[in-house]
Scaffold this motif. Structure first.
Motif, PDB file in Angstrom:
ATOM      1  N   GLY A   1      21.493  72.181  50.641  1.00 37.00           N
ATOM      2  CA  GLY A   1      21.082  72.072  52.041  1.00 37.00           C
ATOM      3  C   GLY A   1      22.202  71.530  52.921  1.00 37.00           C
ATOM      4  O   GLY A   1      22.501  72.089  53.979  1.00 37.00           O
ATOM      5  N   ARG A   2      22.833  70.463  52.468  1.00 41.98           N
ATOM      6  CA  ARG A   2      23.933  69.875  53.260  1.00 41.98           C
ATOM      7  C   ARG A   2      25.023  70.910  53.497  1.00 41.98           C
ATOM      8  O   ARG A   2      25.550  71.048  54.601  1.00 41.98           O
ATOM      9  CB  ARG A   2      24.534  68.669  52.511  1.00 41.98           C
ATOM     10  N   TYR A   3      25.359  71.626  52.428  1.00 41.71           N
ATOM     11  CA  TYR A   3      26.399  72.646  52.552  1.00 41.71           C
ATOM     12  C   TYR A   3      25.970  73.736  53.533  1.00 41.71           C
ATOM     13  O   TYR A   3      26.739  74.150  54.404  1.00 41.71           O
ATOM     14  CB  TYR A   3      26.712  73.277  51.187  1.00 41.71           C
ATOM     15  N   MET A   4      24.736  74.210  53.384  1.00 41.34           N
ATOM     16  CA  MET A   4      24.266  75.342  54.206  1.00 41.34           C
ATOM     17  C   MET A   4      24.356  75.036  55.694  1.00 41.34           C
ATOM     18  O   MET A   4      24.804  75.871  56.484  1.00 41.34           O
ATOM     19  CB  MET A   4      22.838  75.707  53.810  1.00 41.34           C
ATOM     20  N   TRP A   5      23.950  73.820  56.105  1.00 41.59           N
ATOM     21  CA  TRP A   5      23.976  73.509  57.547  1.00 41.59           C
ATOM     22  C   TRP A   5      25.397  73.513  58.101  1.00 41.59           C
ATOM     23  O   TRP A   5      25.650  73.992  59.205  1.00 41.59           O
ATOM     24  CB  TRP A   5      23.260  72.191  57.832  1.00 41.59           C
ATOM     25  N   ARG A   6      26.326  72.997  57.316  1.00 37.64           N
ATOM     26  CA  ARG A   6      27.719  72.995  57.767  1.00 37.64           C
ATOM     27  C   ARG A   6      28.284  74.428  57.773  1.00 37.64           C
ATOM     28  O   ARG A   6      28.987  74.832  58.708  1.00 37.64           O
ATOM     29  CB  ARG A   6      28.558  72.082  56.870  1.00 37.64           C
ATOM     30  N   ASP A   7      27.938  75.163  56.734  1.00 37.97           N
ATOM     31  CA  ASP A   7      28.401  76.546  56.620  1.00 37.97           C
ATOM     32  C   ASP A   7      27.882  77.371  57.799  1.00 37.97           C
ATOM     33  O   ASP A   7      28.624  78.149  58.413  1.00 37.97           O
ATOM     34  CB  ASP A   7      27.895  77.132  55.297  1.00 37.97           C
ATOM     35  N   LEU A   8      26.619  77.179  58.132  1.00 36.25           N
ATOM     36  CA  LEU A   8      25.995  77.926  59.229  1.00 36.25           C
ATOM     37  C   LEU A   8      26.697  77.627  60.553  1.00 36.25           C
ATOM     38  O   LEU A   8      26.948  78.525  61.358  1.00 36.25           O
ATOM     39  CB  LEU A   8      24.516  77.541  59.313  1.00 36.25           C
ATOM     40  N   GLU A   9      26.999  76.361  60.740  1.00 38.62           N
ATOM     41  CA  GLU A   9      27.697  75.930  61.960  1.00 38.62           C
ATOM     42  C   GLU A   9      29.066  76.625  62.054  1.00 38.62           C
ATOM     43  O   GLU A   9      29.446  77.166  63.104  1.00 38.62           O
ATOM     44  CB  GLU A   9      27.879  74.411  61.852  1.00 38.62           C
TER      45      GLU A   9
ATOM     46  N   ASP B   1      30.295  79.582  64.799  1.00 39.34           N
ATOM     47  CA  ASP B   1      31.583  79.493  65.513  1.00 39.34           C
ATOM     48  C   ASP B   1      32.375  80.786  65.342  1.00 39.34           C
ATOM     49  O   ASP B   1      32.896  81.350  66.300  1.00 39.34           O
ATOM     50  CB  ASP B   1      32.436  78.346  64.935  1.00 39.34           C
ATOM     51  N   LYS B   2      32.465  81.225  64.097  1.00 39.55           N
ATOM     52  CA  LYS B   2      33.269  82.410  63.772  1.00 39.55           C
ATOM     53  C   LYS B   2      32.730  83.648  64.479  1.00 39.55           C
ATOM     54  O   LYS B   2      33.502  84.469  64.986  1.00 39.55           O
ATOM     55  CB  LYS B   2      33.249  82.608  62.251  1.00 39.55           C
TER      56      LYS B   2
END
Lengths: 212, 212
Positions: free
Chosen positions: A74-82, A86-87
């Motif tokens: 979950g922690r990874y997914m939220w950062r990845d999504l952000e 951006d991209k």
């Protein structure tokens, strides 16, 4: 669909992609915002396939999103999504509630899969959830989105909640499992399953190749 | 590393990517075969970080690969891997045993992370597992790979199995968990975690941007 154009039509119909999504799914947001333009450019038509991930997750033994069950994921997914928003140049605001209840929105799409306004509705619901942090489980929010799109709100909600349409969405969610789906977004092209926003490009390439 | 070139060296050192992999991991195979050439082209140096996924999976409550625990995920992964190998032009033969024991191979890399021959060894071990269906848990197979690379087999295996090096790999696997890793391959660039072969391009882009 005149007879003399039968061959052309058959070729065109072969170039299609099924887009299976759940309105609560974070990575479905990314694909929902991208797929229409990308498919148009590739000459591929999109079949919008709303479904509920809940039953598919239950079949794997999960009674919640795996992003909640497994905190490191979950922690990874939220950062990845952000980073991905951006991209892609897409707005993102982390929803204060996750996952949200996408049932009514999914029923509305289910009853109107081929309507011209459906892609706009899909994008508006995803944006409400993931860019504006609005509660898409609240029928007032859904009604507001329909009104903004110039649709007849009460009628569409009533249609969406007819027994036959409820059954259609239930069937779709069972069909998803029998097709081998275990997450969203998923894409099906010519019998091939592609899982994840990461595979949208590959799925469209497959559609192009399989139709030539 | 002369003093007058200090600034250049500092800039170069900033452009680096940590590549965390497990020799049993299917998607690590794809990244292992791709990363060296791609990083060279991007002007980014690779830090090879072998680790064992087992402890990270146990921390999530899994005592086996999630591809074995969740059959729909496993069925999809094998087909996806086959398609991706086609796309990348890489050989693929589904291993008759999965996951295989990558302990000895990981220890050998751990003891030789910066050696010039290490990238070749990594690729040879992954190819043995995923392109030739050889048992990389068998020390005869690992010895054979080292011999083929012209390395002193007995000496390297003895070094790999020294207590200090065993401890180094254990530490790496614990470090992986504390860095937030929950799968492989993973990439770390400038404190940012990227998970999955799908993110290799993004991770390299991040390295390029963060160093300019």
């Amino acid at each position: 669909m005149s007879v003399e154009h039968g061959k052309e039509i058959a070729l065109e119909e072969a170039k299609s992609i099924e887009f299976w999504f759940d309105f609560a799914s974070t990575y479905s947001y990314l694909s929902a915002m991208r797929i229409a333009d990308m498919a148009r450019e590739a000459g591929v038509s999109v079949a919008w396939r709303p479904f509920l991930l809940g039953p598919a997750f239950l079949a794997l033994g999960w009674n919640d999103s795996p992003f909640n069950i497994y905190p490191p994921k979950g922690r990874y997914m939220w950062r990845d999504l952000e980073r991905l928003c951006d991209k892609y140049g897409r707005a993102f605001k982390r929803p204060s509630q996750f996952p949200r209840n996408g049932l009514l929105a999914a029923r509305i799409v289910c009853a109107n899969e081929d309507a011209a306004w459906t892609p706009d509705f899909v994008r508006a619901v995803f944006s409400a959830n993931f860019a504006a942090d609005r509660d898409i489980g609240d029928r007032v929010v859904i009604a507001d989105i329909l009104t903004t799109l110039g649709r007849s709100t009460d009628e569409l909600i009533a249609m969406a909640e007819m027994a036959e349409n409820k059954e259609k969405l239930r069937h779709r969610s069972e069909q998803a499992i029998s097709l081998g789906l275990f997450g969203a977004p998923s894409f099906i092209v010519d019998g091939e399953l592609f899982w994840g926003n990461d595979r949208l490009e590959d799925a469209l390439d497959w559609a192009r190749k399989s139709s030539t």
